[in-house]
Design a protein around this motif. Structure first.
Motif, PDB file in Angstrom:
ATOM      1  N   ALA A 103       0.824  -1.211   0.000  1.00 34.71           N
ATOM      2  CA  ALA A 103       0.000   0.000   0.000  1.00 34.71           C
ATOM      3  C   ALA A 103       0.857   1.260   0.000  1.00 34.71           C
ATOM      4  O   ALA A 103       0.478   2.281  -0.587  1.00 34.71           O
ATOM      5  CB  ALA A 103      -0.935  -0.004   1.212  1.00 34.71           C
ATOM      6  N   THR A 104       2.006   1.188   0.646  1.00 36.45           N
ATOM      7  CA  THR A 104       2.913   2.337   0.660  1.00 36.45           C
ATOM      8  C   THR A 104       3.441   2.611  -0.739  1.00 36.45           C
ATOM      9  O   THR A 104       3.591   3.765  -1.153  1.00 36.45           O
ATOM     10  CB  THR A 104       4.073   2.086   1.633  1.00 36.45           C
ATOM     11  N   TYR A 105       3.721   1.555  -1.484  1.00 33.01           N
ATOM     12  CA  TYR A 105       4.181   1.733  -2.862  1.00 33.01           C
ATOM     13  C   TYR A 105       3.079   2.336  -3.732  1.00 33.01           C
ATOM     14  O   TYR A 105       3.354   3.123  -4.643  1.00 33.01           O
ATOM     15  CB  TYR A 105       4.646   0.405  -3.439  1.00 33.01           C
ATOM     16  N   MET A 106       1.825   2.002  -3.454  1.00 32.53           N
ATOM     17  CA  MET A 106       0.721   2.606  -4.204  1.00 32.53           C
ATOM     18  C   MET A 106       0.647   4.100  -3.923  1.00 32.53           C
ATOM     19  O   MET A 106       0.419   4.902  -4.837  1.00 32.53           O
ATOM     20  CB  MET A 106      -0.588   1.915  -3.833  1.00 32.53           C
ATOM     21  N   ARG A 107       0.876   4.492  -2.663  1.00 29.48           N
ATOM     22  CA  ARG A 107       0.895   5.916  -2.334  1.00 29.48           C
ATOM     23  C   ARG A 107       2.071   6.613  -3.010  1.00 29.48           C
ATOM     24  O   ARG A 107       1.942   7.755  -3.480  1.00 29.48           O
ATOM     25  CB  ARG A 107       0.963   6.095  -0.816  1.00 29.48           C
ATOM     26  N   ALA A 108       3.206   5.908  -3.091  1.00 33.56           N
ATOM     27  CA  ALA A 108       4.373   6.473  -3.767  1.00 33.56           C
ATOM     28  C   ALA A 108       4.073   6.730  -5.240  1.00 33.56           C
ATOM     29  O   ALA A 108       4.393   7.799  -5.780  1.00 33.56           O
ATOM     30  CB  ALA A 108       5.562   5.526  -3.626  1.00 33.56           C
ATOM     31  N   GLU A 109       3.458   5.746  -5.884  1.00 37.98           N
ATOM     32  CA  GLU A 109       3.157   5.903  -7.317  1.00 37.98           C
ATOM     33  C   GLU A 109       2.187   7.053  -7.547  1.00 37.98           C
ATOM     34  O   GLU A 109       2.343   7.836  -8.497  1.00 37.98           O
ATOM     35  CB  GLU A 109       2.593   4.609  -7.883  1.00 37.98           C
ATOM     36  N   LYS A 110       1.188   7.176  -6.699  1.00 32.35           N
ATOM     37  CA  LYS A 110       0.222   8.269  -6.846  1.00 32.35           C
ATOM     38  C   LYS A 110       0.919   9.626  -6.748  1.00 32.35           C
ATOM     39  O   LYS A 110       0.663  10.532  -7.558  1.00 32.35           O
ATOM     40  CB  LYS A 110      -0.870   8.146  -5.781  1.00 32.35           C
ATOM     41  N   ALA A 111       1.810   9.770  -5.774  1.00 31.11           N
ATOM     42  CA  ALA A 111       2.516  11.048  -5.600  1.00 31.11           C
ATOM     43  C   ALA A 111       3.439  11.331  -6.780  1.00 31.11           C
ATOM     44  O   ALA A 111       3.493  12.461  -7.293  1.00 31.11           O
ATOM     45  CB  ALA A 111       3.306  11.031  -4.294  1.00 31.11           C
ATOM     46  N   LEU A 112       4.151  10.322  -7.228  1.00 31.08           N
ATOM     47  CA  LEU A 112       5.095  10.521  -8.333  1.00 31.08           C
ATOM     48  C   LEU A 112       4.367  10.826  -9.642  1.00 31.08           C
ATOM     49  O   LEU A 112       4.814  11.672 -10.430  1.00 31.08           O
ATOM     50  CB  LEU A 112       5.983   9.287  -8.481  1.00 31.08           C
ATOM     51  N   ARG A 113       3.251  10.154  -9.871  1.00 23.52           N
ATOM     52  CA  ARG A 113       2.493  10.436 -11.097  1.00 23.52           C
ATOM     53  C   ARG A 113       1.848  11.826 -11.033  1.00 23.52           C
ATOM     54  O   ARG A 113       1.692  12.490 -12.069  1.00 23.52           O
ATOM     55  CB  ARG A 113       1.463   9.341 -11.340  1.00 23.52           C
ATOM     56  N   THR A 114       1.492  12.262  -9.852  1.00 23.67           N
ATOM     57  CA  THR A 114       1.002  13.634  -9.713  1.00 23.67           C
ATOM     58  C   THR A 114       2.094  14.625 -10.086  1.00 23.67           C
ATOM     59  O   THR A 114       1.848  15.616 -10.788  1.00 23.67           O
ATOM     60  CB  THR A 114       0.518  13.895  -8.274  1.00 23.67           C
ATOM     61  N   SER A 115       3.314  14.360  -9.635  1.00 22.59           N
ATOM     62  CA  SER A 115       4.444  15.215  -9.996  1.00 22.59           C
ATOM     63  C   SER A 115       4.626  15.263 -11.508  1.00 22.59           C
ATOM     64  O   SER A 115       4.842  16.329 -12.088  1.00 22.59           O
ATOM     65  CB  SER A 115       5.717  14.703  -9.327  1.00 22.59           C
ATOM     66  N   LEU A 116       4.508  14.106 -12.156  1.00 21.94           N
ATOM     67  CA  LEU A 116       4.682  14.047 -13.609  1.00 21.94           C
ATOM     68  C   LEU A 116       3.521  14.720 -14.338  1.00 21.94           C
ATOM     69  O   LEU A 116       3.694  15.212 -15.461  1.00 21.94           O
ATOM     70  CB  LEU A 116       4.816  12.593 -14.049  1.00 21.94           C
ATOM     71  N   THR A 117       2.359  14.746 -13.730  1.00 22.13           N
ATOM     72  CA  THR A 117       1.233  15.469 -14.323  1.00 22.13           C
ATOM     73  C   THR A 117       1.459  16.975 -14.241  1.00 22.13           C
ATOM     74  O   THR A 117       1.200  17.715 -15.189  1.00 22.13           O
ATOM     75  CB  THR A 117      -0.078  15.094 -13.599  1.00 22.13           C
ATOM     76  N   VAL A 118       1.964  17.418 -13.097  1.00 18.12           N
ATOM     77  CA  VAL A 118       2.243  18.843 -12.911  1.00 18.12           C
ATOM     78  C   VAL A 118       3.372  19.289 -13.832  1.00 18.12           C
ATOM     79  O   VAL A 118       3.317  20.363 -14.446  1.00 18.12           O
ATOM     80  CB  VAL A 118       2.600  19.131 -11.442  1.00 18.12           C
ATOM     81  N   GLN A 119       4.417  18.459 -13.960  1.00 21.29           N
ATOM     82  CA  GLN A 119       5.551  18.776 -14.835  1.00 21.29           C
ATOM     83  C   GLN A 119       5.857  17.538 -15.667  1.00 21.29           C
ATOM     84  O   GLN A 119       6.529  16.610 -15.204  1.00 21.29           O
ATOM     85  CB  GLN A 119       6.786  19.191 -14.024  1.00 21.29           C
ATOM     86  N   ALA A 120       5.387  17.540 -16.882  1.00 17.32           N
ATOM     87  CA  ALA A 120       5.471  16.337 -17.711  1.00 17.32           C
ATOM     88  C   ALA A 120       6.837  16.121 -18.331  1.00 17.32           C
ATOM     89  O   ALA A 120       7.217  14.993 -18.645  1.00 17.32           O
ATOM     90  CB  ALA A 120       4.412  16.398 -18.812  1.00 17.32           C
ATOM     91  N   THR A 121       7.621  17.173 -18.544  1.00 18.48           N
ATOM     92  CA  THR A 121       8.916  17.029 -19.213  1.00 18.48           C
ATOM     93  C   THR A 121      10.049  17.456 -18.275  1.00 18.48           C
ATOM     94  O   THR A 121       9.878  18.335 -17.422  1.00 18.48           O
ATOM     95  CB  THR A 121       8.972  17.880 -20.494  1.00 18.48           C
ATOM     96  N   ASP A 122      11.202  16.801 -18.483  1.00 19.52           N
ATOM     97  CA  ASP A 122      12.415  17.126 -17.714  1.00 19.52           C
ATOM     98  C   ASP A 122      12.188  17.088 -16.206  1.00 19.52           C
ATOM     99  O   ASP A 122      12.795  17.863 -15.456  1.00 19.52           O
ATOM    100  CB  ASP A 122      12.973  18.501 -18.128  1.00 19.52           C
ATOM    101  N   ASN A 123      11.357  16.196 -15.767  1.00 20.52           N
ATOM    102  CA  ASN A 123      11.076  16.049 -14.340  1.00 20.52           C
ATOM    103  C   ASN A 123      11.967  14.925 -13.796  1.00 20.52           C
ATOM    104  O   ASN A 123      11.511  13.813 -13.526  1.00 20.52           O
ATOM    105  CB  ASN A 123       9.598  15.734 -14.119  1.00 20.52           C
ATOM    106  N   THR A 124      13.232  15.230 -13.653  1.00 17.92           N
ATOM    107  CA  THR A 124      14.207  14.211 -13.276  1.00 17.92           C
ATOM    108  C   THR A 124      13.900  13.592 -11.917  1.00 17.92           C
ATOM    109  O   THR A 124      14.022  12.377 -11.738  1.00 17.92           O
ATOM    110  CB  THR A 124      15.630  14.803 -13.267  1.00 17.92           C
ATOM    111  N   ASP A 125      13.501  14.406 -10.956  1.00 22.38           N
ATOM    112  CA  ASP A 125      13.238  13.883  -9.614  1.00 22.38           C
ATOM    113  C   ASP A 125      12.141  12.818  -9.639  1.00 22.38           C
ATOM    114  O   ASP A 125      12.268  11.751  -9.014  1.00 22.38           O
ATOM    115  CB  ASP A 125      12.832  15.019  -8.672  1.00 22.38           C
ATOM    116  N   ALA A 126      11.060  13.090 -10.366  1.00 15.99           N
ATOM    117  CA  ALA A 126       9.971  12.114 -10.435  1.00 15.99           C
ATOM    118  C   ALA A 126      10.387  10.884 -11.220  1.00 15.99           C
ATOM    119  O   ALA A 126       9.991   9.760 -10.894  1.00 15.99           O
ATOM    120  CB  ALA A 126       8.735  12.753 -11.066  1.00 15.99           C
TER     121      ALA A 126
END
Length: 451
Positions: A103-126
């Motif tokens: 479940a923790t990994y599911m929360r991680a994926e949700k947060a990371l995909r949100t980051s990629l939605t906010v910044q779709a390109t050159d988002n190295t951290d995500a």
């Protein structure tokens, strides 16, 4: 910062077929962070990808900077902050590695995909976070894809090269892993790079160089978590070299600084086993499991209790392992080698073969070849087992359990001399396994009695 890593000829790693490229030994030496998949440290700062852990840095009020609580507050306040979402995702990845909670990994994926939605390109951290998440789930082809994206978007990110190296290693692409680690150490020769360097040499059987590099990683450690990880690895390396006293000392040093570190408690348990102190080992295993019931802790304690004749005390550990495996299957997560070996020794060897074959398709790493070899052996498929056992030892890895597995396979095939050689090598670490060390000695006696 540079290291004088030039090593004498005697410290050169063994030459293996097909390995034309080697780790550079000038300026900085290379290598890979194991699991860090099995041992546990990712060495990535969830805030900015630095090789440190932010836990412990506190503000005047509120949760520690970089903690999950503070990062949750940050994204609630700044929902369009892609870096904040990436940091939160990485923090969840780190938490998932220590709790083994899907479940923790599911929360991680949700947060990371949100980051990629906010910044779709050159988002190295995500991208780094997604690579680390895929690796934590043992999905290494996906981890490689994200790592390549991260190193493309920012070729100067040492953390991105670290995730790339980890993926290449678990995919059995060891030369490419070495290149990625070299890039990482060239960019930032810190505790994370040196830990990966240590593991690369450990894989090749050069435990002396591995130990030297891990001591340098310890010196470079910026946080208690980094120091604890280094002490745990140094303890494990000492056990490989049959120095149980040093193994215990390293674990105790680490625990003085990080008394609640489960990996140190587990290595301390194995050191007590090697010293012939099983009761103390049981206490340490139970303490580690109380913190984090990771599969290899449960298997270690269960098999230790079984070796002591306490089957009734082993069974609760085995029952929990079976329950964890059901959860893993329901979440469609790839199995680790502990699950394969547990099934081979305590369940259905045929099912272990099937699990290993599935894992090997996406993770042709030496430990998976070994688990597959043992499963095939337990299923009576000895010729196929030997092929896999040879692949497990192709790099020159000094792993007593791998050697025992191949020795038993050789014996089943009637290869007495080869079996004796492998069993002798395994028993250079006399207490390498609570059950199989005894079996190895019995097998040697049987071979000697028939000649």
């Amino acid at each position: 910062m540079q290291l004088n890593a030039t090593a004498p000829p005697s410290a050169q790693p063994p030459t293996t077929p097909g390995r034309r490229r080697h780790l550079r030994r000038t300026a900085v030496v290379l290598a890979l962070g194991a699991v860090m998949f099995t041992v546990g440290a990712l060495f990535l700062d969830p805030v900015n990808g630095a090789a440190s852990h932010p836990a412990g840095r506190t503000r005047a009020a509120g949760p520690p900077a970089g903690s999950i609580e503070s990062l949750q507050a940050r994204v609630a306040r700044l929902p369009k902050d892609s870096s904040g979402w990436a940091a939160l995702g990485m923090a969840y990845v780190q938490q998932g590695r220590t709790t083994a909670d899907p479940a923790t990994y599911m929360r991680a994926e949700k947060a990371l995909r949100t980051s990629l939605t906010v910044q779709a390109t050159d988002n190295t951290d995500a991208q780094i976070g997604m690579g680390a998440l895929a690796a934590a789930r043992h999905d290494f082809p996906t981890a490689l894809g994200w790592a390549l994206k991260a190193t493309t978007s920012n070729p100067y990110s040492a953390s991105a090269h670290g995730v790339l190296a980890d993926a290449y290693t678990q995919l059995g692409r060891y030369d490419e892993a070495d290149e990625a680690i070299q890039a990482m150490t060239d960019l930032r020769p810190d505790a994370a790079s040196l830990a990966r360097a240590s593991y690369a040499f450990e894989l090749k059987g050069d435990t002396s160089q591995a130990r030297d590099l891990m001591r340098r990683s310890l010196t470079a450690a910026a946080t208690p978590a980094d120091s604890a990880f280094a002490h745990a690895v140094l303890s494990s390396l000492a056990l490989q070299d049959a120095d149980a006293k040093d193994a215990l000392s390293e674990a105790q040093k680490g625990l003085r600084a990080a008394p609640g570190d489960s990996a140190l408690l587990e290595t301390k348990a194995r050191a007590h086993e090697a010293l012939g102190e099983p009761d103390k080992a049981v206490v340490d295993y139970e303490a580690a499991i109380a913190i984090t019931p990771l599969p290899h802790y449960l298997l270690g304690l269960g098999e230790l209790q079984q070796s002591l004749g306490h089957r009734e005390r082993a069974e609760p550990q085995y029952a929990l392992l079976r329950a964890q495996d059901r959860i893993r299957e329901s979440s469609r997560t790839s199995a680790d080698t502990d699950a394969i070996l547990f099934e081979a020794d305590h369940g259905s060897p045929q099912r272990a073969v099937a699990i290993a074959e599935q894992v090997l398709r996406t993770r042709p790493f030496i430990a998976v070849h070994d688990a597959y070899a043992w499963s095939l052996h337990r299923a009576g498929r000895y010729t196929e087992a030997l092929q896999q056992a040879d692949l497990a030892l192709a790099l020159g890895t000094r792993n007593a359990l791998f050697r025992y597995h191949r020795g038993a396979i050789h014996q089943a095939l009637g290869h007495s001399d080869a079996a004796r050689a492998d069993l002798d090598q395994a028993l250079r670490q006399p207490a390498f396994h609570p059950l199989h060390a005894t079996a190895a000695r019995a097998l040697l006696q049987r071979i000697d009695a028939t000649e």
